[in-house]
Design a protein around this motif. Structure first.
Motif, PDB file in Angstrom:
ATOM      1  N   ASP A   1       0.882  -1.670  -0.112  1.00  0.00           N
ATOM      2  CA  ASP A   1       0.058  -0.057  -0.329  1.00  0.00           C
ATOM      3  C   ASP A   1       0.675   1.263   0.061  1.00  0.00           C
ATOM      4  O   ASP A   1       0.598   2.480   0.604  1.00  0.00           O
ATOM      5  N   VAL A   2       2.332   0.918   0.187  1.00  0.00           N
ATOM      6  CA  VAL A   2       3.477   2.490  -0.744  1.00  0.00           C
ATOM      7  C   VAL A   2       3.631   2.544  -1.374  1.00  0.00           C
ATOM      8  O   VAL A   2       4.033   1.832  -2.032  1.00  0.00           O
ATOM      9  N   PRO A   3       3.970   3.696  -1.833  1.00  0.00           N
ATOM     10  CA  PRO A   3       4.390   4.301  -3.300  1.00  0.00           C
ATOM     11  C   PRO A   3       5.334   3.633  -3.862  1.00  0.00           C
ATOM     12  O   PRO A   3       6.283   3.848  -2.255  1.00  0.00           O
ATOM     13  N   PRO A   4       5.902   3.785  -4.898  1.00  0.00           N
ATOM     14  CA  PRO A   4       7.568   3.857  -4.440  1.00  0.00           C
ATOM     15  C   PRO A   4       8.497   5.035  -4.741  1.00  0.00           C
ATOM     16  O   PRO A   4       7.344   5.609  -4.641  1.00  0.00           O
ATOM     17  N   GLY A   5       9.163   4.640  -4.016  1.00  0.00           N
ATOM     18  CA  GLY A   5      10.231   6.331  -3.354  1.00  0.00           C
ATOM     19  C   GLY A   5       9.299   6.939  -2.202  1.00  0.00           C
ATOM     20  O   GLY A   5      10.161   8.004  -1.545  1.00  0.00           O
ATOM     21  N   ALA A   6       8.279   6.609  -1.422  1.00  0.00           N
ATOM     22  CA  ALA A   6       8.018   6.632  -0.670  1.00  0.00           C
ATOM     23  C   ALA A   6       8.717   6.816   0.711  1.00  0.00           C
ATOM     24  O   ALA A   6       9.530   5.865   0.589  1.00  0.00           O
ATOM     25  N   THR A   7       8.804   7.283   1.373  1.00  0.00           N
ATOM     26  CA  THR A   7       9.803   7.341   3.270  1.00  0.00           C
ATOM     27  C   THR A   7       8.207   6.958   4.009  1.00  0.00           C
ATOM     28  O   THR A   7       7.196   6.751   4.271  1.00  0.00           O
ATOM     29  N   LEU A   8       9.249   5.797   4.852  1.00  0.00           N
ATOM     30  CA  LEU A   8       8.398   5.007   5.509  1.00  0.00           C
ATOM     31  C   LEU A   8       8.986   4.454   6.748  1.00  0.00           C
ATOM     32  O   LEU A   8      10.205   4.477   6.867  1.00  0.00           O
ATOM     33  N   VAL A   9       7.809   4.623   7.823  1.00  0.00           N
ATOM     34  CA  VAL A   9       9.032   4.605   9.030  1.00  0.00           C
ATOM     35  C   VAL A   9       8.283   3.121   9.807  1.00  0.00           C
ATOM     36  O   VAL A   9       6.799   3.354   9.725  1.00  0.00           O
TER      37      VAL A   9
END
Length: 312
Positions: free
Chosen positions: A67-75
């Protein structure tokens, strides 16, 4: 007793711990530095107010990395994640900031180190809790979960010469000690951590409830239903023979809980903000409390550093 005689007894310490402070700050700094949205895998901490506040600021909470788009910032949340989740996040190319509590990371490091030495593990914890899933997911196998004393008799390690025990950091101290004793009876040579895995904040808040419970007629715990350490505080008060209730916010406080009670004990789980405690105090005052007394307690000064790359 008449309503006017009610006293609120405030537990010390209560509320946010260093790991929760750090996790929330990581999300807020990521939002300030990179802009919204910032994706967070699982609730950053188990508190409804905190999660909703961060959602309003631009955090998006997900369970599936798809569900996270490519290149996103993830915590990653304070509870930690499995190796599989870590590997998938890096394979997808996300900018990752790990908000895992350093005390949970300590357990992960110990598991990895001893696994390289050929150890299997007994883990004391609650099935399905994200911290347990993250710790057990540090290895492909060889970790046996026990939730109670009965489970200890049922597990079947492949060998017992190299066996170590680890625990979820937010357990009831007393329950964990009882299960640990059963583990030691069955596996006398099991390796135990040099320092117990249950974190300082969990221990301190439970110790405060033990002292407070002797002084009050009812205990109110501020915390969300998903918060393990908050639930343990409410359970502990009940085990000590004191009526106890857990509320997510002041609106959940029911007047009948306080009827005939002259002293109301109030504490908060490690993921519950002090703002909510203040609102509960205001509500109890509306219902007749005339004074607030703060208990003496341990002063917590621990602070954990932020990950690199988040200085503003």
């Amino acid at each position: 007793m008449t309503p006017q005689t009610k006293e609120i007894v405030l537990a010390e310490p209560r509320g946010f711990c260093a790991g929760v402070d750090r996790a929330i700050e990581i999300v807020e700094r990521a939002l300030a530095k990179f802009g919204a949205p910032i994706y967070v895998r699982h609730e950053i901490v188990h508190n409804t107010y905190v999660v909703n506040d961060l959602k309003a600021k631009g955090a998006i909470f997900i369970e599936d990395l798809a569900d996270v788009p490519p290149g996103a910032t993830l915590v990653f949340s304070a509870h930690g994640v499995s190796k599989a989740v870590q590997n998938e996040a890096h394979a997808r190319g996300f900018e990752v900031f790990d908000a895992t509590c350093p005390l949970v990371t300590k357990v992960h490091i110990e598991v990895a180190k001893l696994a390289r030495e050929g150890y299997e593990f007994v883990m004391i914890g609650h099935k399905g809790h994200p911290e347990v899933e993250g710790t057990m997911g540090q290895l492909d196998g060889g970790i046996h979960l026990v939730e109670d004393v009965g489970d200890v008799a049922r597990i079947q390690p492949a060998q017992t010469e190299r066996l170590a025990v680890v625990t979820q950091t937010t357990l009831s101290v007393d329950d964990a000690a009882e299960i640990m004793a059963a583990v030691r009876r069955r596996f006398p040579d099991i390796r135990q951590p040099k320092q117990q895995d249950i974190c300082y904040a969990t221990q301190n808040r439970q110790d405060a409830v033990k002292v407070m419970s002797r002084q009050v007629d009812v205990v109110v715990v501020v915390g969300s239903p998903t918060s393990s350490n908050s639930n343990r505080l409410a359970e502990l008060a009940r085990k000590l023979g004191v009526e106890s209730h857990m509320v997510d916010n002041a609106g959940e406080l029911r007047p009948e809980w306080l009827e005939g009670k002259s002293r109301v004990g109030l504490t908060a789980g490690a993921s519950a903000p002090e703002l909510l405690v203040g609102q509960v105090i205001d509500r109890i005052r509306e219902l007749g409390a005339v004074s607030v007394r703060r208990m003496d307690g341990v002063e917590e000064t621990i602070r954990f550093p932020l990950p690199k790359g988040l200085k503003l």
